[in-house]
Design a protein around this motif. Structure first.
Motif, PDB file in Angstrom:
ATOM      1  N   GLU A 101       3.665  10.448   3.349  1.00 48.29           N
ATOM      2  CA  GLU A 101       3.964  11.428   2.576  1.00 48.29           C
ATOM      3  C   GLU A 101       3.628  12.819   2.681  1.00 48.29           C
ATOM      4  OE1 GLU A 101       2.383   9.699  -1.005  1.00 48.29           O
ATOM      5  OE2 GLU A 101       3.589   7.688  -1.038  1.00 48.29           O
ATOM      6  N   THR A 102       2.242  12.951   3.327  1.00 46.00           N
ATOM      7  CA  THR A 102       1.784  14.158   3.637  1.00 46.00           C
ATOM      8  C   THR A 102       2.893  14.988   4.882  1.00 46.00           C
ATOM      9  OG1 THR A 102      -0.290  13.629   2.940  1.00 46.00           O
ATOM     10  CG2 THR A 102      -0.182  15.817   4.559  1.00 46.00           C
ATOM     11  N   ALA A 103       3.093  14.067   5.850  1.00 44.55           N
ATOM     12  CA  ALA A 103       4.016  14.367   7.035  1.00 44.55           C
ATOM     13  C   ALA A 103       5.149  14.760   6.581  1.00 44.55           C
ATOM     14  CB  ALA A 103       4.210  13.273   7.952  1.00 44.55           C
ATOM     15  N   ARG A 104       6.104  14.123   5.459  1.00 47.63           N
ATOM     16  CA  ARG A 104       6.992  14.582   4.968  1.00 47.63           C
ATOM     17  C   ARG A 104       6.787  15.945   4.188  1.00 47.63           C
ATOM     18  NH1 ARG A 104      11.518  11.621   2.416  1.00 47.63           N
ATOM     19  NH2 ARG A 104      12.521  12.849   1.168  1.00 47.63           N
ATOM     20  N   LYS A 105       5.936  16.221   3.678  1.00 45.05           N
ATOM     21  CA  LYS A 105       5.702  17.541   2.838  1.00 45.05           C
ATOM     22  C   LYS A 105       5.679  18.640   4.084  1.00 45.05           C
ATOM     23  CE  LYS A 105       3.502  15.594  -1.161  1.00 45.05           C
ATOM     24  NZ  LYS A 105       2.479  15.414  -1.801  1.00 45.05           N
ATOM     25  N   ASN A 106       5.063  18.346   5.091  1.00 45.69           N
ATOM     26  CA  ASN A 106       5.014  19.374   6.135  1.00 45.69           C
ATOM     27  C   ASN A 106       6.008  19.337   7.395  1.00 45.69           C
ATOM     28  OD1 ASN A 106       2.434  20.655   5.381  1.00 45.69           O
ATOM     29  ND2 ASN A 106       2.011  18.388   5.123  1.00 45.69           N
ATOM     30  N   CYS A 107       6.920  18.399   7.345  1.00 38.89           N
ATOM     31  CA  CYS A 107       7.993  18.512   8.261  1.00 38.89           C
ATOM     32  C   CYS A 107       9.006  19.358   7.793  1.00 38.89           C
ATOM     33  CB  CYS A 107       8.654  17.083   8.454  1.00 38.89           C
ATOM     34  SG  CYS A 107      10.252  16.810   9.381  1.00 38.89           S
ATOM     35  N   SER A 108       9.135  20.380   8.778  1.00 37.90           N
ATOM     36  CA  SER A 108      10.179  21.546   8.488  1.00 37.90           C
ATOM     37  C   SER A 108      11.484  21.089   8.650  1.00 37.90           C
ATOM     38  CB  SER A 108      10.119  22.773   9.279  1.00 37.90           C
ATOM     39  OG  SER A 108      10.185  22.198  10.794  1.00 37.90           O
ATOM     40  N   MET A 109      11.818  20.052   9.232  1.00 37.19           N
ATOM     41  CA  MET A 109      13.087  19.479   9.343  1.00 37.19           C
ATOM     42  C   MET A 109      13.823  18.859   8.121  1.00 37.19           C
ATOM     43  SD  MET A 109      14.650  20.634  12.271  1.00 37.19           S
ATOM     44  CE  MET A 109      14.151  21.982  11.831  1.00 37.19           C
ATOM     45  N   ILE A 110      12.831  17.797   7.530  1.00 35.08           N
ATOM     46  CA  ILE A 110      13.156  17.195   6.352  1.00 35.08           C
ATOM     47  C   ILE A 110      13.225  18.217   5.141  1.00 35.08           C
ATOM     48  CG2 ILE A 110      12.062  15.777   4.607  1.00 35.08           C
ATOM     49  CD1 ILE A 110      11.060  14.092   6.815  1.00 35.08           C
ATOM     50  N   ARG A 111      12.156  19.154   5.105  1.00 36.89           N
ATOM     51  CA  ARG A 111      12.271  20.216   4.238  1.00 36.89           C
ATOM     52  C   ARG A 111      13.576  21.069   4.028  1.00 36.89           C
ATOM     53  NH1 ARG A 111       7.648  20.815   1.069  1.00 36.89           N
ATOM     54  NH2 ARG A 111       9.275  21.459  -0.399  1.00 36.89           N
ATOM     55  N   SER A 112      14.080  21.186   5.414  1.00 44.08           N
ATOM     56  CA  SER A 112      15.347  21.976   5.554  1.00 44.08           C
ATOM     57  C   SER A 112      16.539  21.188   4.965  1.00 44.08           C
ATOM     58  CB  SER A 112      15.557  22.435   6.934  1.00 44.08           C
ATOM     59  OG  SER A 112      14.691  23.075   7.391  1.00 44.08           O
ATOM     60  N   VAL A 113      16.633  19.925   4.897  1.00 42.87           N
ATOM     61  CA  VAL A 113      17.786  19.005   4.399  1.00 42.87           C
ATOM     62  C   VAL A 113      17.529  18.298   3.090  1.00 42.87           C
ATOM     63  CG1 VAL A 113      18.638  19.141   6.860  1.00 42.87           C
ATOM     64  CG2 VAL A 113      17.402  17.121   5.903  1.00 42.87           C
ATOM     65  N   GLU A 114      16.507  18.413   2.717  1.00 45.18           N
ATOM     66  CA  GLU A 114      16.251  17.278   1.671  1.00 45.18           C
ATOM     67  C   GLU A 114      17.077  17.481   0.378  1.00 45.18           C
ATOM     68  OE1 GLU A 114      12.167  17.600   0.572  1.00 45.18           O
ATOM     69  OE2 GLU A 114      11.964  19.625   0.244  1.00 45.18           O
ATOM     70  N   ASP A 115      17.807  18.655   0.183  1.00 40.80           N
ATOM     71  CA  ASP A 115      18.551  18.832  -0.918  1.00 40.80           C
ATOM     72  C   ASP A 115      19.822  18.318  -0.674  1.00 40.80           C
ATOM     73  OD1 ASP A 115      16.426  19.690  -2.459  1.00 40.80           O
ATOM     74  OD2 ASP A 115      16.686  21.761  -2.016  1.00 40.80           O
ATOM     75  N   SER A 116      20.271  17.924   0.645  1.00 42.23           N
ATOM     76  CA  SER A 116      21.651  17.791   0.947  1.00 42.23           C
ATOM     77  C   SER A 116      21.703  16.302   1.747  1.00 42.23           C
ATOM     78  CB  SER A 116      22.247  18.760   1.799  1.00 42.23           C
ATOM     79  OG  SER A 116      21.336  18.738   2.985  1.00 42.23           O
ATOM     80  N   ILE A 117      20.703  15.785   2.315  1.00 46.20           N
ATOM     81  CA  ILE A 117      20.705  14.759   2.689  1.00 46.20           C
ATOM     82  C   ILE A 117      19.556  13.736   2.165  1.00 46.20           C
ATOM     83  CG2 ILE A 117      20.408  13.230   5.087  1.00 46.20           C
ATOM     84  CD1 ILE A 117      21.562  15.610   6.453  1.00 46.20           C
ATOM     85  N   ARG A 118      19.629  12.550   1.897  1.00 51.93           N
ATOM     86  CA  ARG A 118      18.608  11.797   1.314  1.00 51.93           C
ATOM     87  C   ARG A 118      17.861  10.988   2.550  1.00 51.93           C
ATOM     88  NH1 ARG A 118      18.407   5.801  -0.985  1.00 51.93           N
ATOM     89  NH2 ARG A 118      16.638   5.697  -1.998  1.00 51.93           N
ATOM     90  N   ILE A 119      16.593  11.304   2.453  1.00 55.28           N
ATOM     91  CA  ILE A 119      15.530  10.983   3.448  1.00 55.28           C
ATOM     92  C   ILE A 119      14.817   9.812   3.017  1.00 55.28           C
ATOM     93  CG2 ILE A 119      14.015  11.623   5.337  1.00 55.28           C
ATOM     94  CD1 ILE A 119      16.515  13.151   5.922  1.00 55.28           C
ATOM     95  N   VAL A 120      14.779   8.337   3.406  1.00 52.87           N
ATOM     96  CA  VAL A 120      14.210   7.243   3.174  1.00 52.87           C
ATOM     97  C   VAL A 120      13.033   7.056   4.143  1.00 52.87           C
ATOM     98  CG1 VAL A 120      14.160   4.757   2.254  1.00 52.87           C
ATOM     99  CG2 VAL A 120      16.162   6.684   1.497  1.00 52.87           C
ATOM    100  N   GLU A 121      11.923   6.980   3.928  1.00 53.86           N
ATOM    101  CA  GLU A 121      10.732   6.447   4.869  1.00 53.86           C
ATOM    102  C   GLU A 121      10.029   5.307   4.494  1.00 53.86           C
ATOM    103  OE1 GLU A 121       9.316  10.835   6.401  1.00 53.86           O
ATOM    104  OE2 GLU A 121       9.453  10.619   4.542  1.00 53.86           O
ATOM    105  N   SER A 122       9.555   4.451   5.502  1.00 59.44           N
ATOM    106  CA  SER A 122       8.765   3.427   5.035  1.00 59.44           C
ATOM    107  C   SER A 122       7.850   3.219   6.407  1.00 59.44           C
ATOM    108  CB  SER A 122       9.659   2.174   5.001  1.00 59.44           C
ATOM    109  OG  SER A 122      10.295   1.622   6.194  1.00 59.44           O
ATOM    110  N   ILE A 123       6.659   2.566   6.132  1.00 61.74           N
ATOM    111  CA  ILE A 123       5.884   2.557   7.499  1.00 61.74           C
ATOM    112  C   ILE A 123       5.355   1.027   7.465  1.00 61.74           C
ATOM    113  CG2 ILE A 123       3.789   3.199   6.084  1.00 61.74           C
ATOM    114  CD1 ILE A 123       2.948   4.975   8.464  1.00 61.74           C
TER     115      ILE A 123
END
Length: 130
Positions: A101-123
């Motif tokens: 979750e912390t990585a997601r908040k700090n990944c510039s690529m996810i932050r750039s597209v999160e309003d237009s592409i749904r990103i689902v992550e699991s570990i």
């Protein structure tokens, strides 16, 4: 970055090599592949940095990416699913989820597209013997 339009796509010279982008896989990377690779690469790199700072004993991180595209809208990427498999020793599942979750908040690529592409992550965790 400077791009040159070629008969089969576009090309650019980068520090490590030439990058060819084309809608035809015979001539280069397809644009959606680069989008997915950028998101997976960014997220994975940030996660690795977090784990290194915590001195977590990790031997390998594997990321499997899957996409959901909408052919009715020009094959628009609607969702990217990332499954992280972390291989290491003494890995706490709750802590690994928080790190993701912390990585997601700090990944510039996810932050750039999160309003237009749904990103689902699991570990997933693979414990290695001592």
């Amino acid at each position: 970055m400077e791009f040159h339009l070629k008969e089969c796509g576009i090309q650019t010279e980068l520090q490590f090599s030439e990058l060819c982008v084309s809608g035809n896989e015979e001539y280069g990377f397809r644009p959606f592949q680069l989008m997915v690779a950028s998101i997976a690469g960014c997220s994975g790199s940030v996660l690795r940095k977090i784990l290194e700072k915590q001195r977590t004993d990790v031997e390998d991180i594997q990321i499997v990416a899957d996409t959901n595209r909408n052919p009715a809208e020009g094959n628009r990427i609607e969702e990217i699913s990332l499954v992280f498999t972390v291989k290491g020793r003494d890995l706490d599942p709750a802590k690994m989820q928080k790190n993701l979750e912390t990585a997601r908040k700090n990944c510039s690529m996810i932050r750039s597209v999160e309003d237009s592409i749904r990103i689902v992550e699991s570990i997933e965790i693979e414990e290695l013997g001592g």
